[in-house]
Design a protein around this motif. Structure first.
Motif, mmCIF file in Angstrom:
data_model
loop_
_atom_site.group_PDB
_atom_site.id
_atom_site.type_symbol
_atom_site.label_atom_id
_atom_site.label_comp_id
_atom_site.label_asym_id
_atom_site.label_seq_id
_atom_site.Cartn_x
_atom_site.Cartn_y
_atom_site.Cartn_z
ATOM 1 N N GLY A 121 0.809 -1.219 0.000
ATOM 2 C CA GLY A 121 0.000 0.000 0.000
ATOM 3 C C GLY A 121 0.838 1.263 0.000
ATOM 4 N N LEU A 122 1.986 1.211 0.684
ATOM 5 C CA LEU A 122 2.870 2.372 0.734
ATOM 6 C C LEU A 122 3.340 2.769 -0.657
ATOM 7 C CD1 LEU A 122 4.644 4.379 2.399
ATOM 8 C CD2 LEU A 122 6.391 2.589 2.450
ATOM 9 N N ILE A 123 3.775 1.794 -1.438
ATOM 10 C CA ILE A 123 4.303 2.082 -2.777
ATOM 11 C C ILE A 123 3.188 2.472 -3.742
ATOM 12 C CG2 ILE A 123 5.603 1.133 -4.724
ATOM 13 C CD1 ILE A 123 7.182 1.729 -2.124
ATOM 14 N N VAL A 124 2.050 1.790 -3.653
ATOM 15 C CA VAL A 124 0.925 2.124 -4.535
ATOM 16 C C VAL A 124 0.445 3.550 -4.282
ATOM 17 C CG1 VAL A 124 -1.495 1.590 -5.059
ATOM 18 C CG2 VAL A 124 0.180 -0.260 -4.858
ATOM 19 N N GLY A 125 0.535 4.005 -3.019
ATOM 20 C CA GLY A 125 0.036 5.337 -2.676
ATOM 21 C C GLY A 125 0.995 6.472 -2.951
ATOM 22 N N ILE A 126 2.283 6.171 -3.220
ATOM 23 C CA ILE A 126 3.283 7.217 -3.413
ATOM 24 C C ILE A 126 2.916 8.213 -4.520
ATOM 25 C CG2 ILE A 126 5.609 7.583 -4.386
ATOM 26 C CD1 ILE A 126 6.659 5.498 -2.509
ATOM 27 N N PRO A 127 2.452 7.762 -5.707
ATOM 28 C CA PRO A 127 2.160 8.724 -6.777
ATOM 29 C C PRO A 127 1.118 9.777 -6.416
ATOM 30 C CG PRO A 127 2.241 6.499 -7.645
ATOM 31 C CD PRO A 127 2.253 6.377 -6.158
ATOM 32 N N TYR A 128 0.291 9.497 -5.404
ATOM 33 C CA TYR A 128 -0.787 10.422 -5.062
ATOM 34 C C TYR A 128 -0.392 11.413 -3.962
ATOM 35 C CZ TYR A 128 -3.275 6.750 -7.541
ATOM 36 O OH TYR A 128 -3.673 5.828 -8.478
ATOM 37 N N ILE A 129 0.806 11.219 -3.397
ATOM 38 C CA ILE A 129 1.226 12.079 -2.295
ATOM 39 C C ILE A 129 1.586 13.475 -2.764
ATOM 40 C CG2 ILE A 129 2.957 12.414 -0.479
ATOM 41 C CD1 ILE A 129 3.160 9.374 -0.278
ATOM 42 N N GLY A 130 2.310 13.539 -3.886
ATOM 43 C CA GLY A 130 2.836 14.840 -4.317
ATOM 44 C C GLY A 130 2.091 15.462 -5.475
ATOM 45 N N ALA A 131 0.816 15.144 -5.624
ATOM 46 C CA ALA A 131 0.038 15.709 -6.729
ATOM 47 C C ALA A 131 0.080 17.231 -6.696
ATOM 48 C CB ALA A 131 -1.407 15.219 -6.640
ATOM 49 N N GLY A 132 0.461 17.821 -7.816
ATOM 50 C CA GLY A 132 0.490 19.279 -7.911
ATOM 51 C C GLY A 132 1.791 19.901 -7.457
ATOM 52 N N THR A 133 2.794 19.068 -7.062
ATOM 53 C CA THR A 133 4.070 19.616 -6.621
ATOM 54 C C THR A 133 4.789 20.306 -7.778
ATOM 55 O OG1 THR A 133 4.290 17.864 -4.980
ATOM 56 C CG2 THR A 133 6.290 19.035 -5.583
ATOM 57 N N LEU A 239 8.521 -8.442 -0.896
ATOM 58 C CA LEU A 239 7.542 -8.948 -1.865
ATOM 59 C C LEU A 239 6.428 -7.931 -2.076
ATOM 60 C CD1 LEU A 239 6.608 -11.284 -3.651
ATOM 61 C CD2 LEU A 239 5.437 -12.258 -1.662
ATOM 62 N N GLY A 240 5.967 -7.302 -0.981
ATOM 63 C CA GLY A 240 4.940 -6.267 -1.117
ATOM 64 C C GLY A 240 5.441 -5.079 -1.913
ATOM 65 N N LEU A 241 6.688 -4.655 -1.656
ATOM 66 C CA LEU A 241 7.279 -3.537 -2.386
ATOM 67 C C LEU A 241 7.427 -3.857 -3.868
ATOM 68 C CD1 LEU A 241 10.108 -2.612 0.167
ATOM 69 C CD2 LEU A 241 8.103 -1.224 -0.336
ATOM 70 N N VAL A 242 7.921 -5.070 -4.169
ATOM 71 C CA VAL A 242 8.187 -5.446 -5.559
ATOM 72 C C VAL A 242 6.898 -5.623 -6.351
ATOM 73 C CG1 VAL A 242 9.154 -7.259 -7.035
ATOM 74 C CG2 VAL A 242 10.419 -6.470 -5.032
ATOM 75 N N LEU A 243 5.897 -6.277 -5.751
ATOM 76 C CA LEU A 243 4.622 -6.475 -6.457
ATOM 77 C C LEU A 243 3.912 -5.152 -6.708
ATOM 78 C CD1 LEU A 243 3.142 -9.692 -4.803
ATOM 79 C CD2 LEU A 243 3.888 -9.408 -7.168
ATOM 80 N N ALA A 244 4.171 -4.147 -5.865
ATOM 81 C CA ALA A 244 3.531 -2.845 -6.047
ATOM 82 C C ALA A 244 4.187 -2.050 -7.176
ATOM 83 C CB ALA A 244 3.593 -2.045 -4.746
ATOM 84 N N SER A 245 5.443 -2.348 -7.492
ATOM 85 C CA SER A 245 6.157 -1.576 -8.511
ATOM 86 C C SER A 245 5.490 -1.646 -9.886
ATOM 87 C CB SER A 245 7.613 -2.038 -8.600
ATOM 88 O OG SER A 245 8.310 -1.718 -7.417
ATOM 89 N N PRO A 246 5.106 -2.855 -10.380
ATOM 90 C CA PRO A 246 4.401 -2.879 -11.669
ATOM 91 C C PRO A 246 3.088 -2.115 -11.643
ATOM 92 C CG PRO A 246 5.232 -5.059 -11.120
ATOM 93 C CD PRO A 246 5.411 -4.210 -9.890
ATOM 94 N N VAL A 247 2.432 -2.053 -10.479
ATOM 95 C CA VAL A 247 1.195 -1.274 -10.371
ATOM 96 C C VAL A 247 1.482 0.193 -10.673
ATOM 97 C CG1 VAL A 247 -0.663 -0.527 -8.836
ATOM 98 C CG2 VAL A 247 0.187 -2.874 -8.696
ATOM 99 N N GLY A 248 2.600 0.703 -10.112
ATOM 100 C CA GLY A 248 2.993 2.083 -10.394
ATOM 101 C C GLY A 248 3.299 2.296 -11.857
#
Length: 285
Positions: A121-133, A239-248
């Protein structure tokens, strides 16, 4: 042969440095190189010759890959963004079976599942943290030197910790495009023998490079400790970090319009990435 293989692996890790959604640490894990790099960094003073056998080809390859991205791969990303993104998604997906095999050595108890979900969840949510930066403006100064040193440490964290995309973090804090521009301007200044651009690049990128070197040493020591004392749990988190990378990566792809040709060639690129990851990640006999 081993030197050339590690050179190739390093070039892919370096090329991932400015690819949104792609983590160099993830590629290192996928290619079976992660533990070797951590060990070589942490035991360099005690085993310099053995460590150099790993770090030298990987380091040279990473620099070549990073420079190649600044020009060649950057052109591919600009002209064929979907196919290039899917190629790197394939490189990541190709290594997942090996990570699963290690993680399965420790049972899927509630704590391990929660670790997996937390880091996914941490990696999947990263793109939404800095919206508009907004992008920062890089100008040589004492304050900028300190800031770039800190950015270097942050970049090192994303290099060593699998699944965390350095480019995604840089995008969030507004440093992605400015740093990419500084790298290409500095390289152009070097070939044109323009001392002004060379000096500017040294003053801005130099502190970042020093911060990255210091950060790699600190974070590598932490990761080696975790892998030594709680390897199973650490790999559930990885494993959670790696599986989230393709989602990004797939999130990035959704920004582009696609047609049948793009889908077809993108699928071929992803298949090539999976094959390449499996091939260059094979254990040495």
């Amino acid at each position: 042969m081993k030197f050339l293989k590690q050179l190739c692996q390093g070039s892919l890790i370096g090329a991932s440095g400015f690819m949104p959604g792609v983590s160099g640490g993830t590629l290192a894990v996928s290619m079976g190189l992660y533990d070797k790099i951590l060990y070589s960094v942490n035991h360099f003073t005690r085993e310099p010759k053995e460590s150099l056998r790993t770090l030298l080809p990987v380091g040279i390859g990473a620099v070549l890959g990073l420079l190649g991205l600044s020009y060649g791969l950057r052109g591919l990303f600009d002209n064929f963004p979907v196919q290039t993104n899917l190629l790197f998604a394939g490189l990541i997906l190709g290594g997942i079976p090996d990570i699963v095999r290690i993680a399965k050595k420790e049972r899927a108890v509630l704590g391990n599942i929660l670790l997996f979900l937390l880091f996914f969840g941490l990696i999947v949510g990263i793109p939404y943290i800095g919206a508009g930066t907004k992008d920062v403006i890089l100008e040589p100064s004492v304050l900028m030197v300190l800031k770039m040193f800190g950015v270097g440490i942050l970049a090192a964290l994303t290099m060593v910790v699998p699944g965390v995309s350095g480019s995604a973090i840089l995008l969030i804090i507004g440093y992605y495009q400015p740093i990419l521009n500084e790298i290409t301007d500095c390289i152009s200044g070097f070939f044109q023998m323009d001392s002004q651009w060379i000096m500017r690049g040294i003053l801005i990128l130099g502190p970042m490079a020093i911060g990255m070197a210091a950060g790699v040493i600190w974070v590598a020591a932490l990761m080696e400790y975790l892998l030594k004392h709680c390897r199973g749990k650490t790999y559930w988190a990885i494993l959670g970090l790696v599986l989230a990378s393709p989602v990004g990566i797939f999130t990035e792809i959704m920004k582009f319009s696609v047609d049948f040709f793009t889908i077809l060639t993108g699928a071929a690129a992803m298949a090539a990435g999976i094959f390449l990851s499996r091939k260059i990640g094979e254990k040495e006999s």
